[in-house]
Write a protein that holds these residues in place. Structure first.
Motif, PDB file in Angstrom:
ATOM      1  N   ILE A   1       0.859  -1.201   0.000  1.00 44.63           N
ATOM      2  CA  ILE A   1       0.000   0.000   0.000  1.00 44.63           C
ATOM      3  C   ILE A   1       0.888   1.243   0.000  1.00 44.63           C
ATOM      4  O   ILE A   1       1.737   1.422   0.876  1.00 44.63           O
TER       5      ILE A   1
ATOM      6  N   PHE B   1       3.204  -1.131   4.218  1.00 42.85           N
ATOM      7  CA  PHE B   1       2.424   0.101   4.089  1.00 42.85           C
ATOM      8  C   PHE B   1       3.321   1.317   4.265  1.00 42.85           C
ATOM      9  O   PHE B   1       4.126   1.372   5.201  1.00 42.85           O
TER      10      PHE B   1
ATOM     11  N   SER C   1       0.548   7.607   6.453  1.00 42.30           N
ATOM     12  CA  SER C   1       0.480   8.360   7.697  1.00 42.30           C
ATOM     13  C   SER C   1       0.464   7.427   8.917  1.00 42.30           C
ATOM     14  O   SER C   1       0.066   6.264   8.821  1.00 42.30           O
TER      15      SER C   1
ATOM     16  N   VAL D   1      -3.159   6.011   9.762  1.00 43.27           N
ATOM     17  CA  VAL D   1      -3.618   4.873   8.952  1.00 43.27           C
ATOM     18  C   VAL D   1      -2.755   3.642   9.283  1.00 43.27           C
ATOM     19  O   VAL D   1      -3.265   2.520   9.361  1.00 43.27           O
TER      20      VAL D   1
ATOM     21  N   GLU E   1       6.045   2.180   7.151  1.00 47.44           N
ATOM     22  CA  GLU E   1       6.907   3.361   6.958  1.00 47.44           C
ATOM     23  C   GLU E   1       6.004   4.570   7.115  1.00 47.44           C
ATOM     24  O   GLU E   1       5.179   4.845   6.251  1.00 47.44           O
TER      25      GLU E   1
HETATM   26  P1  TAP Z   1      -2.293   7.923   4.021  1.00 49.28           P
HETATM   27  O1  TAP Z   1      -3.534   8.693   4.039  1.00 49.28           O
HETATM   28  O2  TAP Z   1      -1.913   7.187   5.226  1.00 49.28           O
HETATM   29  O3  TAP Z   1      -2.403   6.958   2.758  1.00 49.28           O
HETATM   30  C1  TAP Z   1      -1.391   6.047   2.391  1.00 49.28           C
HETATM   31  C2  TAP Z   1      -2.008   4.901   1.635  1.00 49.28           C
HETATM   32  O4  TAP Z   1      -2.872   4.191   2.513  1.00 49.28           O
HETATM   33  C3  TAP Z   1      -2.868   5.317   0.454  1.00 49.28           C
HETATM   34  O5  TAP Z   1      -2.741   4.364  -0.578  1.00 49.28           O
HETATM   35  C4  TAP Z   1      -4.264   5.274   1.053  1.00 49.28           C
HETATM   36  O6  TAP Z   1      -5.282   5.087   0.101  1.00 49.28           O
HETATM   37  C5  TAP Z   1      -4.160   4.063   1.941  1.00 49.28           C
HETATM   38  N1  TAP Z   1      -5.180   3.986   2.985  1.00 49.28           N
HETATM   39  C6  TAP Z   1      -5.950   4.979   3.485  1.00 49.28           C
HETATM   40  N2  TAP Z   1      -6.793   4.479   4.420  1.00 49.28           N
HETATM   41  C7  TAP Z   1      -6.544   3.153   4.514  1.00 49.28           C
HETATM   42  C8  TAP Z   1      -7.071   2.100   5.304  1.00 49.28           C
HETATM   43  N3  TAP Z   1      -8.029   2.296   6.196  1.00 49.28           N
HETATM   44  N4  TAP Z   1      -6.570   0.860   5.148  1.00 49.28           N
HETATM   45  C9  TAP Z   1      -5.580   0.626   4.265  1.00 49.28           C
HETATM   46  N5  TAP Z   1      -5.052   1.584   3.477  1.00 49.28           N
HETATM   47  C10 TAP Z   1      -5.505   2.838   3.601  1.00 49.28           C
HETATM   48  O7  TAP Z   1      -1.029   8.809   3.706  1.00 49.28           O
HETATM   49  P2  TAP Z   1      -0.842   9.807   2.509  1.00 49.28           P
HETATM   50  O8  TAP Z   1      -1.647  11.008   2.786  1.00 49.28           O
HETATM   51  O9  TAP Z   1      -1.099   9.088   1.250  1.00 49.28           O
HETATM   52  O10 TAP Z   1       0.740  10.116   2.614  1.00 49.28           O
HETATM   53  C11 TAP Z   1       1.273  11.020   3.506  1.00 49.28           C
HETATM   54  C12 TAP Z   1       1.840  10.327   4.736  1.00 49.28           C
HETATM   55  O11 TAP Z   1       2.682   9.252   4.382  1.00 49.28           O
HETATM   56  C13 TAP Z   1       2.698  11.228   5.575  1.00 49.28           C
HETATM   57  O12 TAP Z   1       2.380  11.074   6.929  1.00 49.28           O
HETATM   58  C14 TAP Z   1       4.117  10.745   5.324  1.00 49.28           C
HETATM   59  O13 TAP Z   1       5.051  10.984   6.321  1.00 49.28           O
HETATM   60  C15 TAP Z   1       3.911   9.321   5.103  1.00 49.28           C
HETATM   61  N6  TAP Z   1       4.991   8.787   4.274  1.00 49.28           N
HETATM   62  C16 TAP Z   1       5.956   8.085   4.891  1.00 49.28           C
HETATM   63  C17 TAP Z   1       7.005   7.587   4.153  1.00 49.28           C
HETATM   64  C18 TAP Z   1       8.051   6.807   4.858  1.00 49.28           C
HETATM   65  S1  TAP Z   1       9.101   6.042   3.965  1.00 49.28           S
HETATM   66  N7  TAP Z   1       8.130   6.745   6.134  1.00 49.28           N
HETATM   67  C19 TAP Z   1       7.059   7.789   2.776  1.00 49.28           C
HETATM   68  C20 TAP Z   1       6.054   8.510   2.173  1.00 49.28           C
HETATM   69  C21 TAP Z   1       5.005   9.003   2.947  1.00 49.28           C
HETATM   70  P3  TAP Z   1      -6.123   6.347  -0.469  1.00 49.28           P
HETATM   71  O14 TAP Z   1      -5.198   7.151  -1.250  1.00 49.28           O
HETATM   72  O15 TAP Z   1      -7.131   5.710  -1.318  1.00 49.28           O
HETATM   73  O16 TAP Z   1      -6.687   7.052   0.721  1.00 49.28           O
END
Ligand code: TAP
Length: 490
Positions: A148, A226, A229, A232, A250
């Motif tokens: 994911i 995964f 955030s 999630v 991550e």
């Molecule tokens: P999230 O809202 O957490 O979404 C990440 C992924 O999870 C998306 O594909 C999302 O799908 C999916 N998701 C959402 N709700 C879910 C659920 N209930 N069950 C399973 N999957 C679900 O994060 P974002 O807004 O895309 O990204 C920003 C965050 O990611 C930031 O906090 C950032 O720090 C973190 N991040 C961390 C890293 C590392 S390496 N530590 C790298 C990149 C980003 P949808 O798009 O369909 O909602």
């Protein structure tokens, strides 16, 4: 006509029974660039079933490491041939600059090649455990890996998961972020042209709450990886309890970048800009908290603000753009809300703070490089991940206070120290509770180094040889070299 992005299940591009589609936008101007199908729960289960059947048939897991390496190299070559297109798609869909997108695409190719190369190394240990007992430790694929991915590095984060999961012989089901599927679709088009057997790799567009949640809960998924955030991530871990699947997370960060008075100031200013404004601050490891020693604080801020003012914000594919768009209107609003919170909390807004709606950016989601100074550790803009081009510059007195402030956070993803005194820099960086750190640098990394965080920034590590373990089971095989009765009950 707008391109329709289909689901890829069991080696075929297929339609969804869900009539609802997702408009895929260019965040630089809000133009619809594609429409993505949204998989239902049943279609997600179907993809997982296909992945499981492919795994159990042994068409991929049963191949030799060298045979798997050959396919990974094929995919890498195809990606390299399509590097420009991959970068253009990433810029178009995510908003990042072409330069950043090209670097992600190149690193994606490297990642496939790195795991192909690792497959040519022997994997496992054997030793004589007791007289006539030879023990072998072998690694085996887990089965079905649910992957994911977030929207900030749609291509690179996908590849960071796909390459090690496939290298180790797993079947995969990948879910890109709903708003940024373009490059994942392109990668799967290239996978489709490769010799990867049908059913081994599956791609599902759709919402996190349906597709993501189904993957996390499924008893037929053996490991879920995964990136996203912390909130999630917590939910994923809970959802994974049903079959106690392995979980790799991550997550977010609020990383400290510590600048001592004896640092090379030009270098420190330069990396501190790169640390937060690369990717418009939508980078998990961003140095969003810059900690500067009292004696150079004012001079640092003056130089920093002057340089930040000159950053050229613009559409990612426009000549000269140095900082691209924010990925979506919703995320832009959330960043602007944090800027408002910072002002209300009493931080000093030294630069920026507004949406940009001029010079070709009228219809896009652009925010000025934003600098807050005179911040304190209790402020929300210092404690919470904003995930945008917003930096908080905080003062510290001495080494002890720098370490205390740096670690005063629930996160532990990244951190950096700037000082010409290497002994001090090493002493301090060792005390920073984070998984990815730098001395006199920021953001520089490579596929050979494990990537991941301490505390609420995650569990496990991506890339490097560590990532192999995330997708493997470990088995001990004890071989009796001289079979005769043990006579335990005689
Ligand atoms: P999230 O809202 O957490 O979404 C990440 C992924 O999870 C998306 O594909 C999302 O799908 C999916 N998701 C959402 N709700 C879910 C659920 N209930 N069950 C399973 N999957 C679900 O994060 P974002 O807004 O895309 O990204 C920003 C965050 O990611 C930031 O906090 C950032 O720090 C973190 N991040 C961390 C890293 C590392 S390496 N530590 C790298 C990149 C980003 P949808 O798009 O369909 O909602």
């Amino acid at each position: 006509m707008t391109k329709e992005l289909k689901l890829y299940i069991n080696g075929e591009w297929v339609d969804s029974s869900n009539p609802e589609t997702q408009d895929i936008l260019n965040p630089a101007n809000q133009e619809v660039i594609a429409k993505a199908l949204k998989a239902t729960k049943e279609e997600t289960e179907e993809a997982i079933k296909a992945a499981k059947a492919a795994f159990e048939s042994g068409v991929w897991a049963g191949r030799t490491p060298q045979e798997r390496a050959k396919v990974l190299l094929q995919i890498a070559d195809k990606m390299e041939e399509n590097l420009e297109e991959l970068a253009d798609l990433e810029t178009l869909n995510n908003g990042k600059t072409k330069r950043e997108a090209l670097s992600d695409a190149e690193e994606s190719v490297n990642t496939f090649r790195y795991y192909a190369a690792l497959l040519n190394n022997p994997n496992g240990v054997t030793y004589e455990a007791a007289e006539d007992i030879q023990t072998m430790i072998v690694k085996e694929p887990m089965g079905v890996a649910g992957l994911i991915v977030p929207w900030n590095f749609p291509l690179l984060m996908s590849v960071w998961k796909i390459a090690p999961a496939l290298a180790t012989g797993n079947s995969i089901v990948l879910k890109p972020a709903e708003i940024t599927p373009m490059t994942a679709v392109k990668v799967f088009e290239l996978i489709d042209e490769s010799d990867l057997p049908k059913g081994v790799a599956n791609l599902l567009m759709g919402s996190g709450s349906v597709v993501g949640q189904t993957i996390a809960e499924s008893h037929d998924v053996d490991v879920v990886s995964f990136t996203g955030s912390t909130g999630v991530g917590r939910g994923i871990m809970q959802a994974a309890t049903g079959n106690l699947k392995k979980v790799n997370l991550e997550l977010g960060g609020k990383s400290p970048n510590i600048i001592f008075e004896d640092a090379d100031l030009e270098t420190a200013v330069d990396y501190a800009l790169f640390g937060i404004f690369m990717g418009s601050g939508q980078v998990c490891s961003s140095g969003s908290r810059v900690l500067v020693q009292d004696s150079i604080y004012d001079e640092f801020v003056e130089k920093y603000v002057a340089r930040a003012k000159d950053i050229k914000v613009g559409p990612g594919n426009a000549e000269g753009s140095q900082m691209g768009a924010i990925v979506s209107g919703k995320h832009m609003e959330s960043i602007l809300e944090y800027i408002q919170i910072g002002k209300e909390e009493g931080a000093n807004l030294a630069l920026g703070g507004s949406r940009i709606e001029r010079n070709g950016m009228e219809k896009g989601f652009f925010i000025e490089p934003t600098v807050f100074t005179n911040v304190t550790s209790d402020m929300r803009i210092v404690r919470e991940e904003i995930f945008g081009p917003v930096v908080a510059i905080q003062r510290f007195k001495d080494e002890e206070e720098a370490i205390r402030i740096a670690n005063d956070t629930e996160f532990g993803l990244a951190g950096a120290v700037f000082s010409k005194d290497h002994t001090k820099a090493m002493r301090v960086i060792k005390k920073v509770r984070a998984g990815i750190t730098w001395v006199n640098a920021y953001h520089l990394t490579n596929v050979q180094a494990p990537w991941g965080g301490y505390k609420t920034s995650g569990i496990g590590r991506s890339i490097s040889t560590n990532a192999l373990e995330e997708y493997q089971e470990t088995k001990q095989i004890n071989i009796n070299m001289d079979p005769k009765p043990i006579q335990f009950f005689d």
